[in-house]
Design a protein around this motif. Structure first.
Motif, PDB file in Angstrom:
ATOM      1  N   VAL A  19       0.833  -1.202   0.000  1.00 35.37           N
ATOM      2  CA  VAL A  19       0.000   0.000   0.000  1.00 35.37           C
ATOM      3  C   VAL A  19       0.868   1.253   0.000  1.00 35.37           C
ATOM      4  CG1 VAL A  19      -1.667   1.343   1.349  1.00 35.37           C
ATOM      5  CG2 VAL A  19      -1.960  -1.131   1.096  1.00 35.37           C
ATOM      6  N   VAL A  20       1.922   1.258   0.807  1.00 32.70           N
ATOM      7  CA  VAL A  20       2.831   2.409   0.861  1.00 32.70           C
ATOM      8  C   VAL A  20       3.468   2.646  -0.498  1.00 32.70           C
ATOM      9  CG1 VAL A  20       4.975   3.274   1.841  1.00 32.70           C
ATOM     10  CG2 VAL A  20       3.287   2.199   3.328  1.00 32.70           C
ATOM     11  N   LEU A  21       3.890   1.556  -1.152  1.00 27.85           N
ATOM     12  CA  LEU A  21       4.514   1.683  -2.464  1.00 27.85           C
ATOM     13  C   LEU A  21       3.539   2.255  -3.478  1.00 27.85           C
ATOM     14  CD1 LEU A  21       6.917   1.199  -4.330  1.00 27.85           C
ATOM     15  CD2 LEU A  21       6.089  -1.139  -4.676  1.00 27.85           C
ATOM     16  N   LEU A  22       2.281   1.778  -3.451  1.00 26.66           N
ATOM     17  CA  LEU A  22       1.280   2.280  -4.390  1.00 26.66           C
ATOM     18  C   LEU A  22       0.971   3.751  -4.141  1.00 26.66           C
ATOM     19  CD1 LEU A  22      -1.170  -0.764  -4.483  1.00 26.66           C
ATOM     20  CD2 LEU A  22       0.413  -0.043  -6.266  1.00 26.66           C
ATOM     21  N   LEU A  23       0.900   4.140  -2.860  1.00 26.73           N
ATOM     22  CA  LEU A  23       0.663   5.547  -2.552  1.00 26.73           C
ATOM     23  C   LEU A  23       1.782   6.434  -3.082  1.00 26.73           C
ATOM     24  CD1 LEU A  23      -0.715   5.279   1.103  1.00 26.73           C
ATOM     25  CD2 LEU A  23      -1.999   5.961  -0.930  1.00 26.73           C
ATOM     26  N   GLU A  24       2.994   5.962  -2.967  1.00 22.91           N
ATOM     27  CA  GLU A  24       4.123   6.757  -3.470  1.00 22.91           C
ATOM     28  C   GLU A  24       4.095   6.826  -4.990  1.00 22.91           C
ATOM     29  OE1 GLU A  24       7.912   6.723  -1.974  1.00 22.91           O
ATOM     30  OE2 GLU A  24       7.423   6.105   0.053  1.00 22.91           O
ATOM     31  N   ILE A  25       3.684   5.730  -5.655  1.00 24.57           N
ATOM     32  CA  ILE A  25       3.576   5.753  -7.111  1.00 24.57           C
ATOM     33  C   ILE A  25       2.526   6.777  -7.541  1.00 24.57           C
ATOM     34  CG2 ILE A  25       2.838   4.405  -9.117  1.00 24.57           C
ATOM     35  CD1 ILE A  25       4.128   1.955  -7.808  1.00 24.57           C
ATOM     36  N   GLY A 374       7.496   7.164   7.438  1.00 26.20           N
ATOM     37  CA  GLY A 374       8.365   7.595   6.346  1.00 26.20           C
ATOM     38  C   GLY A 374       8.889   8.996   6.560  1.00 26.20           C
ATOM     39  N   LYS A 375       8.035   9.892   7.073  1.00 23.56           N
ATOM     40  CA  LYS A 375       8.461  11.269   7.350  1.00 23.56           C
ATOM     41  C   LYS A 375       9.514  11.299   8.453  1.00 23.56           C
ATOM     42  CE  LYS A 375       4.028  13.310   6.000  1.00 23.56           C
ATOM     43  NZ  LYS A 375       2.812  14.032   6.456  1.00 23.56           N
ATOM     44  N   THR A 419      14.438   2.086   5.287  1.00 28.53           N
ATOM     45  CA  THR A 419      13.426   2.939   5.890  1.00 28.53           C
ATOM     46  C   THR A 419      12.032   2.462   5.494  1.00 28.53           C
ATOM     47  OG1 THR A 419      13.252   4.506   4.048  1.00 28.53           O
ATOM     48  CG2 THR A 419      15.064   4.844   5.617  1.00 28.53           C
ATOM     49  N   HIS A 420      11.016   3.185   5.973  1.00 29.54           N
ATOM     50  CA  HIS A 420       9.631   2.858   5.646  1.00 29.54           C
ATOM     51  C   HIS A 420       9.167   3.549   4.360  1.00 29.54           C
ATOM     52  CE1 HIS A 420       9.904   1.970   9.967  1.00 29.54           C
ATOM     53  NE2 HIS A 420       8.949   1.087   9.746  1.00 29.54           N
ATOM     54  N   SER A 421      10.086   4.207   3.636  1.00 28.20           N
ATOM     55  CA  SER A 421       9.747   4.906   2.394  1.00 28.20           C
ATOM     56  C   SER A 421      10.500   4.259   1.240  1.00 28.20           C
ATOM     57  CB  SER A 421      10.112   6.389   2.493  1.00 28.20           C
ATOM     58  OG  SER A 421      10.034   7.013   1.226  1.00 28.20           O
ATOM     59  N   ALA A 422       9.753   3.748   0.267  1.00 20.96           N
ATOM     60  CA  ALA A 422      10.390   3.108  -0.889  1.00 20.96           C
ATOM     61  C   ALA A 422      11.203   4.119  -1.698  1.00 20.96           C
ATOM     62  CB  ALA A 422       9.319   2.453  -1.773  1.00 20.96           C
TER      63      ALA A 422
END
Length: 526
Positions: A19-25, A374-375, A419-422
């Motif tokens: 989900v995190v990856l899709l949000l960043e995309i 991620g922040k 980290t928690h951010s791709a």
């Protein structure tokens, strides 16, 4: 109008890695769409809203203290008229002098002024008729070079155009309003034609700079010529600045520039080493070294040579050409250990390559995480990155092997963090892949950690491009490069560009050649 994406609120416990990856995309696609919308607005003539974030690698400026006001640098009291040349003295009588007063001399009240007026000279050239009905006519003074414009006027034109960025139409209007009778064609010829001595001194600047420097900063910018896109490359350091405009910005082009005006290609052991390191097939190398060593005069001869050797594959042609150019610059005195400091543009990756930390940090600075974790990770990484940068600056002042080892390990610790951010993980991985180039200062503390010097220098060219646009003739393009190089180099060497132009036009040589001054500066103690 800024693009907005309505994404439903997702709780932290529901944000899986996917989900995190899709949000960043989604966020990245939104940014790309916004960039395209901004570009469309720019092409339509609308005013875009820049959202450039400043880099925070360098410490913020200190706030002024509330008490104990400090003066800005260079504002200390000085005797402002100490070095002024007095051209005229006028005695001013005092009014209403009381009876019995004694005269005590004069008090100086100096007024600076400037006189701008035409000064036309008519040279009466003797004419003699010979017994054979021929004529002997005296020649005008040689320093005029056959021109009907004096050296001081030519100096003013060059200074206004190349130093003050006055466009040719405005300069023409200014001259005519001042009483100078000159056409647009005559002005153009003075500015861009017959500048051979200036061009040679510019080429000598690069030769001397590459010869005595342990590193150079490089950068490039757009430079339109004859209505087509081109590029201007800057090469320099604290002693010199050198500019050259070309049609491309490939690695072949950059290596050609490093030849400093020479045109040859060299096939020797240095060329072979380059070919092998860039995986040129061995059969191709065998064909090329059959005539080793060999010097080929220029571009047409080199193209003919490769054609004779049946080297036509684009990649083989490129690597073969780069290797022969690399050998040429080494043959002409450039050190194999010369360090090229750049912003990670691929064409500059030759010799020893060092990267700019400011540009590396930007890949992290532009990330916008979509999760709270991620922040937090982003801020933590930024803090460690600034700390490492500060430690590197301190190391440059006082190099120590133990400290170098610690900084090397600290680099690994920061840029291998998960980290928690791709997006942040991707940026850290990219920076880590450039470790040797970012930490080159541990082995060479004299090099800068950023490419600001080159970026600041090339702004000179950007200003000229914005004011005057592109160039139309080869002579105009070359003269723009030459005088920009001379001006910026004079500034770095502490020489007045106004006095430099006068010295070169009058050929008095009171100011030494700039290449010699660069060599002298390189041997002076720091």
């Amino acid at each position: 109008m800024k693009l907005t994406i309505d994404i439903p609120k997702i709780g932290e416990e529901e944000k899986s890695e996917l989900v995190v990856l899709l949000l960043e995309i989604i966020r990245q696609q939104g940014e790309i769409i916004q960039e395209l919308k901004d570009e469309i607005a720019r092409l339509k003539g609308h005013n875009p809203r820049p959202t450039i974030k400043p880099s925070r690698l360098e410490p913020a400026k200190k706030e002024k203290p509330e008490s104990g006001r400090q003066k800005r640098p260079g504002s200390d009291k000085r005797q402002k008229s100490a070095e002024l040349v007095i051209h005229q003295e006028i005695k001013v009588p005092a009014a209403q002098i009381p009876e019995g007063s004694r005269f005590k001399g004069y008090k100086d009240f100096i007024v600076q002024d400037l006189r701008i007026s035409t000064h036309n000279v008519n040279y009466l050239l003797e004419c003699w008729k010979t017994p054979e009905d021929g004529y002997v006519i005296a020649d005008p003074p040689a320093e005029l070079g056959g021109k009907h414009f004096g050296m001081e006027l030519v100096r003013f034109m060059l200074y206004q155009y190349y130093h003050c960025h006055v466009t040719q139409p405005l300069l023409l209007e200014q001259l005519r309003e001042m009483g100078v009778d000159i056409s647009a064609g005559q002005l153009s010829n003075i500015l861009i034609e017959n500048n051979g001595n200036f061009h040679q001194e510019k080429d000598d600047i690069l030769s001397a700079g590459l010869e005595v420097s342990s590193y150079v900063n490089v950068d490039d910018t757009g430079a339109r010529h004859q209505g087509k896109n081109g590029y201007c490359t800057h090469i320099g350091n604290e002693w010199f600045s050198w500019f050259e405009s070309t049609d491309t910005k490939s690695r072949i082009n950059f290596l050609r520039l490093l030849r400093a005006g020479r045109t040859d290609y060299v096939i020797n052991s240095d060329a072979v080493t380059y070919w092998e390191s860039h995986k040129l097939p061995r059969p191709v190398i065998e064909v090329l070294i059959a005539d080793e060593p060999r010097v080929i005069a220029d571009d047409p001869q080199w193209d003919l040579y490769l054609e004779e050797k049946s080297i036509k594959t684009a990649r083989h042609f490129q690597i073969a050409t780069e290797g022969a150019l690399f050998a040429s610059i080494i043959e002409h005195g450039v050190s194999r250990n010369l360090i090229i400091v750049s912003d990670d543009a691929g064409q500059f990756n030759v010799l020893l390559h060092a990267l700019c930390w400011i540009h590396a940090e930007r890949s992290i600075n532009k990330i916008t995480p979509v999760s709270e974790k991620g922040k937090e990770d982003l801020e933590e990484v930024r803090g460690k990155l600034w700390g490492l940068y500060g430690d590197l600056k301190a190391y440059k002042v006082n190099p120590d092997p133990a400290e170098a080892e610690r900084l090397d390990l600290l680099f690994d610790e920061i840029f291998t963090t998960k980290t928690h951010s791709a997006s942040l993980n991707k940026a850290l991985k990219r920076i880590y892949s450039n470790k040797s180039e970012l930490l080159l200062a541990l082995r060479h503390p004299e090099i800068p950690l950023h490419n600001n010097l080159s970026e600041n220098a090339i702004r000179e060219y950007v200003k000229r491009r914005k004011i005057s646009g592109g160039t139309r003739s080869e002579a105009g393009r070359r003269s723009r490069d030459t005088f920009t190089s001379l001006k910026k180099t004079c500034r770095k060497l502490g020489i007045s560009f106004w006095e430099f132009i006068k010295d070169r036009l009058e050929k008095t040589q009171l100011i030494p050649k700039l290449d010699q001054l660069i060599r002298n500066r390189s041997v002076q103690p720091a």
